[in-house]
Scaffold this motif. Sequence first.
Motif, PDB file in Angstrom:
ATOM      1  N   SER A  89      51.334  37.437 -57.137  1.00 55.94           N
ATOM      2  CA  SER A  89      52.027  37.387 -55.856  1.00 55.94           C
ATOM      3  C   SER A  89      51.964  35.984 -55.251  1.00 55.94           C
ATOM      4  O   SER A  89      52.952  35.487 -54.722  1.00 55.94           O
ATOM      5  CB  SER A  89      51.411  38.412 -54.906  1.00 55.94           C
ATOM      6  N   ILE A  90      50.802  35.358 -55.321  1.00 49.08           N
ATOM      7  CA  ILE A  90      50.653  33.990 -54.813  1.00 49.08           C
ATOM      8  C   ILE A  90      51.584  33.052 -55.574  1.00 49.08           C
ATOM      9  O   ILE A  90      52.274  32.234 -54.983  1.00 49.08           O
ATOM     10  CB  ILE A  90      49.188  33.514 -54.908  1.00 49.08           C
ATOM     11  N   GLN A  91      51.605  33.190 -56.883  1.00 43.63           N
ATOM     12  CA  GLN A  91      52.482  32.341 -57.677  1.00 43.63           C
ATOM     13  C   GLN A  91      53.942  32.578 -57.316  1.00 43.63           C
ATOM     14  O   GLN A  91      54.707  31.639 -57.158  1.00 43.63           O
ATOM     15  CB  GLN A  91      52.302  32.613 -59.168  1.00 43.63           C
ATOM     16  N   ARG A  92      54.330  33.827 -57.203  1.00 42.42           N
ATOM     17  CA  ARG A  92      55.736  34.134 -56.928  1.00 42.42           C
ATOM     18  C   ARG A  92      56.168  33.617 -55.564  1.00 42.42           C
ATOM     19  O   ARG A  92      57.279  33.162 -55.404  1.00 42.42           O
ATOM     20  CB  ARG A  92      55.973  35.638 -57.005  1.00 42.42           C
ATOM     21  N   ARG A  93      55.293  33.731 -54.583  1.00 34.50           N
ATOM     22  CA  ARG A  93      55.667  33.313 -53.232  1.00 34.50           C
ATOM     23  C   ARG A  93      55.482  31.825 -53.009  1.00 34.50           C
ATOM     24  O   ARG A  93      56.325  31.177 -52.405  1.00 34.50           O
ATOM     25  CB  ARG A  93      54.842  34.074 -52.204  1.00 34.50           C
ATOM     26  N   LEU A  94      54.374  31.280 -53.453  1.00 27.85           N
ATOM     27  CA  LEU A  94      54.014  29.926 -53.044  1.00 27.85           C
ATOM     28  C   LEU A  94      54.393  28.819 -54.016  1.00 27.85           C
ATOM     29  O   LEU A  94      54.972  27.819 -53.602  1.00 27.85           O
ATOM     30  CB  LEU A  94      52.508  29.841 -52.773  1.00 27.85           C
ATOM     31  N   SER A  95      54.056  28.954 -55.262  1.00 23.04           N
ATOM     32  CA  SER A  95      54.200  27.823 -56.183  1.00 23.04           C
ATOM     33  C   SER A  95      55.625  27.304 -56.272  1.00 23.04           C
ATOM     34  O   SER A  95      55.865  26.120 -55.995  1.00 23.04           O
ATOM     35  CB  SER A  95      53.666  28.187 -57.558  1.00 23.04           C
ATOM     36  N   PRO A  96      56.597  28.129 -56.636  1.00 22.92           N
ATOM     37  CA  PRO A  96      57.962  27.590 -56.711  1.00 22.92           C
ATOM     38  C   PRO A  96      58.499  27.167 -55.345  1.00 22.92           C
ATOM     39  O   PRO A  96      59.153  26.127 -55.226  1.00 22.92           O
ATOM     40  CB  PRO A  96      58.779  28.752 -57.274  1.00 22.92           C
TER      41      PRO A  96
ATOM     42  N   LEU B  18      44.097  27.512 -60.096  1.00 26.52           N
ATOM     43  CA  LEU B  18      42.985  28.373 -59.677  1.00 26.52           C
ATOM     44  C   LEU B  18      43.424  29.723 -59.164  1.00 26.52           C
ATOM     45  O   LEU B  18      42.605  30.582 -58.903  1.00 26.52           O
ATOM     46  CB  LEU B  18      42.132  27.656 -58.633  1.00 26.52           C
ATOM     47  N   GLY B  19      44.729  29.904 -59.034  1.00 27.96           N
ATOM     48  CA  GLY B  19      45.252  31.178 -58.540  1.00 27.96           C
ATOM     49  C   GLY B  19      45.397  32.226 -59.623  1.00 27.96           C
ATOM     50  O   GLY B  19      46.106  33.183 -59.469  1.00 27.96           O
ATOM     51  N   ARG B  20      44.703  32.029 -60.710  1.00 25.35           N
ATOM     52  CA  ARG B  20      44.756  32.956 -61.855  1.00 25.35           C
ATOM     53  C   ARG B  20      43.343  33.281 -62.294  1.00 25.35           C
ATOM     54  O   ARG B  20      42.409  32.566 -62.013  1.00 25.35           O
ATOM     55  CB  ARG B  20      45.499  32.321 -63.018  1.00 25.35           C
ATOM     56  N   ASN B  21      43.220  34.351 -63.019  1.00 19.80           N
ATOM     57  CA  ASN B  21      41.910  34.759 -63.528  1.00 19.80           C
ATOM     58  C   ASN B  21      41.505  33.995 -64.777  1.00 19.80           C
ATOM     59  O   ASN B  21      40.372  34.064 -65.200  1.00 19.80           O
ATOM     60  CB  ASN B  21      41.893  36.258 -63.815  1.00 19.80           C
TER      61      ASN B  21
ATOM     62  N   GLN C 216      54.210  35.152 -65.774  1.00 13.53           N
ATOM     63  CA  GLN C 216      53.313  34.327 -64.979  1.00 13.53           C
ATOM     64  C   GLN C 216      53.470  32.874 -65.390  1.00 13.53           C
ATOM     65  O   GLN C 216      53.740  32.572 -66.550  1.00 13.53           O
ATOM     66  CB  GLN C 216      51.866  34.745 -65.221  1.00 13.53           C
ATOM     67  N   LEU C 217      53.297  32.002 -64.439  1.00  9.83           N
ATOM     68  CA  LEU C 217      53.272  30.587 -64.761  1.00  9.83           C
ATOM     69  C   LEU C 217      51.908  30.273 -65.366  1.00  9.83           C
ATOM     70  O   LEU C 217      50.889  30.766 -64.885  1.00  9.83           O
ATOM     71  CB  LEU C 217      53.502  29.753 -63.510  1.00  9.83           C
ATOM     72  N   PRO C 218      51.871  29.475 -66.417  1.00 16.99           N
ATOM     73  CA  PRO C 218      50.588  29.194 -67.055  1.00 16.99           C
ATOM     74  C   PRO C 218      49.686  28.327 -66.181  1.00 16.99           C
ATOM     75  O   PRO C 218      50.178  27.427 -65.477  1.00 16.99           O
ATOM     76  CB  PRO C 218      50.974  28.464 -68.341  1.00 16.99           C
ATOM     77  N   ALA C 219      48.400  28.609 -66.226  1.00 18.98           N
ATOM     78  CA  ALA C 219      47.435  27.823 -65.457  1.00 18.98           C
ATOM     79  C   ALA C 219      47.486  26.356 -65.855  1.00 18.98           C
ATOM     80  O   ALA C 219      47.270  25.470 -65.024  1.00 18.98           O
ATOM     81  CB  ALA C 219      46.026  28.380 -65.654  1.00 18.98           C
TER      82      ALA C 219
ATOM     83  N   ARG D 102      60.738  29.263 -60.340  1.00 21.20           N
ATOM     84  CA  ARG D 102      61.215  30.446 -59.624  1.00 21.20           C
ATOM     85  C   ARG D 102      61.881  31.425 -60.585  1.00 21.20           C
ATOM     86  O   ARG D 102      61.671  32.630 -60.522  1.00 21.20           O
ATOM     87  CB  ARG D 102      62.187  30.052 -58.516  1.00 21.20           C
ATOM     88  N   TRP D 103      62.688  30.903 -61.489  1.00 19.73           N
ATOM     89  CA  TRP D 103      63.360  31.744 -62.467  1.00 19.73           C
ATOM     90  C   TRP D 103      62.339  32.450 -63.360  1.00 19.73           C
ATOM     91  O   TRP D 103      62.482  33.650 -63.627  1.00 19.73           O
ATOM     92  CB  TRP D 103      64.316  30.889 -63.308  1.00 19.73           C
ATOM     93  N   VAL D 104      61.324  31.738 -63.800  1.00 14.81           N
ATOM     94  CA  VAL D 104      60.303  32.324 -64.678  1.00 14.81           C
ATOM     95  C   VAL D 104      59.613  33.493 -63.997  1.00 14.81           C
ATOM     96  O   VAL D 104      59.465  34.565 -64.580  1.00 14.81           O
ATOM     97  CB  VAL D 104      59.268  31.267 -65.121  1.00 14.81           C
ATOM     98  N   VAL D 105      59.197  33.327 -62.757  1.00  9.14           N
ATOM     99  CA  VAL D 105      58.438  34.391 -62.099  1.00  9.14           C
ATOM    100  C   VAL D 105      59.326  35.503 -61.557  1.00  9.14           C
ATOM    101  O   VAL D 105      58.933  36.666 -61.582  1.00  9.14           O
ATOM    102  CB  VAL D 105      57.504  33.849 -60.990  1.00  9.14           C
ATOM    103  N   LYS D 106      60.526  35.172 -61.097  1.00  6.98           N
ATOM    104  CA  LYS D 106      61.368  36.209 -60.480  1.00  6.98           C
ATOM    105  C   LYS D 106      62.293  36.898 -61.472  1.00  6.98           C
ATOM    106  O   LYS D 106      62.438  38.113 -61.432  1.00  6.98           O
ATOM    107  CB  LYS D 106      62.169  35.631 -59.321  1.00  6.98           C
TER     108      LYS D 106
END
Length: 124
Positions: A6-13, A120-123, A83-86, A74-78
Amino acid sequence: MTTNISIQRRLSPLLLEWTAYLHCAIGVVLFYDILQTIGSNGVFNAIAGHYDRGFAFWFLFSGALMWVAARLMRWVVKEVGAQLPARLGWHLIILSAAGAFILPVSGFWLVLLQGIILALGRNR
């Protein structure tokens, strides 16, 4: 794990896209006169030998490249739902940390923050 996605989808792109918009807007304001000169010289081959024009061009071009990267993210996650790679975050951290070291008063700090969110937003 859902929170991280969720953080990646909302924030990163979104952050990188807005950083690109801000970068280009600042570039147009800072280099307005230079851009007019490039335009009045016909644009084609109007930069060679003029370092100020080259700087303005690369400043705006790097903003455009950031926008392309953000749209791809954005295209990758949506659209793809992946997931975007760490490691993408780590690449952003390394590049922006080097940029911030060389040019401390700059926007590299914004990209550094975005790299941290990705890395860091990933496990893993």
